[in-house]
Design a protein around this motif. Structure first.
Motif, PDB file in Angstrom:
ATOM      1  N   GLY A  15      -7.832  16.364 -12.475  1.00 38.03           N
ATOM      2  CA  GLY A  15      -6.848  16.714 -11.446  1.00 38.03           C
ATOM      3  C   GLY A  15      -5.520  17.168 -11.995  1.00 38.03           C
ATOM      4  O   GLY A  15      -4.629  17.519 -11.232  1.00 38.03           O
ATOM      5  N   ARG A  16      -5.358  17.166 -13.298  1.00 35.24           N
ATOM      6  CA  ARG A  16      -4.091  17.640 -13.883  1.00 35.24           C
ATOM      7  C   ARG A  16      -4.100  19.143 -13.930  1.00 35.24           C
ATOM      8  O   ARG A  16      -5.100  19.771 -14.256  1.00 35.24           O
ATOM      9  N   THR A  64      -2.110   8.047 -10.992  1.00 28.94           N
ATOM     10  CA  THR A  64      -3.452   8.590 -11.079  1.00 28.94           C
ATOM     11  C   THR A  64      -4.166   7.991 -12.276  1.00 28.94           C
ATOM     12  O   THR A  64      -3.679   8.070 -13.402  1.00 28.94           O
ATOM     13  N   GLY A 100       0.898   4.730  -4.101  1.00 25.85           N
ATOM     14  CA  GLY A 100      -0.329   5.508  -4.117  1.00 25.85           C
ATOM     15  C   GLY A 100      -1.143   5.227  -5.366  1.00 25.85           C
ATOM     16  O   GLY A 100      -0.608   5.070  -6.450  1.00 25.85           O
ATOM     17  N   ARG A 101      -2.423   5.146  -5.164  1.00 27.12           N
ATOM     18  CA  ARG A 101      -3.342   4.975  -6.284  1.00 27.12           C
ATOM     19  C   ARG A 101      -4.412   6.041  -6.122  1.00 27.12           C
ATOM     20  O   ARG A 101      -5.132   6.072  -5.142  1.00 27.12           O
ATOM     21  N   SER A 102      -4.494   6.916  -7.084  1.00 26.02           N
ATOM     22  CA  SER A 102      -5.493   7.974  -7.052  1.00 26.02           C
ATOM     23  C   SER A 102      -6.478   7.686  -8.175  1.00 26.02           C
ATOM     24  O   SER A 102      -6.136   7.784  -9.348  1.00 26.02           O
ATOM     25  N   LEU A 103      -7.682   7.300  -7.782  1.00 24.50           N
ATOM     26  CA  LEU A 103      -8.670   6.914  -8.777  1.00 24.50           C
ATOM     27  C   LEU A 103      -9.661   8.039  -9.005  1.00 24.50           C
ATOM     28  O   LEU A 103     -10.074   8.724  -8.077  1.00 24.50           O
ATOM     29  N   GLY A 104     -10.048   8.182 -10.240  1.00 23.31           N
ATOM     30  CA  GLY A 104     -11.065   9.155 -10.599  1.00 23.31           C
ATOM     31  C   GLY A 104     -12.446   8.540 -10.440  1.00 23.31           C
ATOM     32  O   GLY A 104     -12.664   7.637  -9.636  1.00 23.31           O
ATOM     33  N   GLU A 136       2.854   7.883  -6.987  1.00 25.99           N
ATOM     34  CA  GLU A 136       1.393   7.854  -7.043  1.00 25.99           C
ATOM     35  C   GLU A 136       0.991   7.752  -8.499  1.00 25.99           C
ATOM     36  O   GLU A 136       1.460   8.518  -9.347  1.00 25.99           O
ATOM     37  N   ASP A 147       0.806  -1.205   0.000  1.00 29.28           N
ATOM     38  CA  ASP A 147       0.000   0.000   0.000  1.00 29.28           C
ATOM     39  C   ASP A 147       0.847   1.267   0.000  1.00 29.28           C
ATOM     40  O   ASP A 147       0.317   2.361  -0.050  1.00 29.28           O
ATOM     41  N   ALA A 196      -7.522   8.674 -13.688  1.00 29.78           N
ATOM     42  CA  ALA A 196      -8.664   9.571 -13.518  1.00 29.78           C
ATOM     43  C   ALA A 196      -9.084  10.259 -14.811  1.00 29.78           C
ATOM     44  O   ALA A 196      -9.724  11.310 -14.766  1.00 29.78           O
TER      45      ALA A 196
END
Length: 110
Positions: free
Chosen positions: A106-107, A100, A31-35, A98, A28, A102
């Protein structure tokens, strides 16, 4: 507790399950940033919205209001390979990154 330590008071069959949970916790660090992903959760949000719109129309408006450049929700099959990579031994040298997923949301504009 290390990945190879025994879990006190765990049944023999539970030992591997605890090791897998420890490995997942160790993994973990990626990082995983999901949209906005088209899942049952999103469909529940739609059902609770009381807009009267068909799901596809509601989803298009939902992502437009949130500024998703690709103009649609992501699909689970688009996210799964990223998660699989980060959870695999192939990502053993990835640290502190991380990823992303998404659709461009968020860019920051340059």
């Amino acid at each position: 507790m290390g990945l190879d330590e025994q879990v006190p008071h765990a049944a023999p069959g539970q030992q591997e399950g605890h090791r897998q949970a420890d490995r997942a916790a160790a993994d973990d660090e990626h990082g995983r940033s999901l949209g906005i992903i088209d899942t049952a959760r999103q469909r529940a949000v739609h059902a609770d919205s009381d807009t009267g719109q068909p799901y596809d129309q509601w989803a298009t408006e939902w992502v437009r209001r949130r500024g998703v450049p690709l103009g649609r929700m992501g699909r689970p099959e688009e996210v799964a390979p990223v998660i699989a990579l980060l959870a695999s031994p192939l990502a053993s040298y990835i640290s502190g990154a991380e990823v992303t997923v998404a659709g461009g949301a968020g860019r920051s504009a340059h």
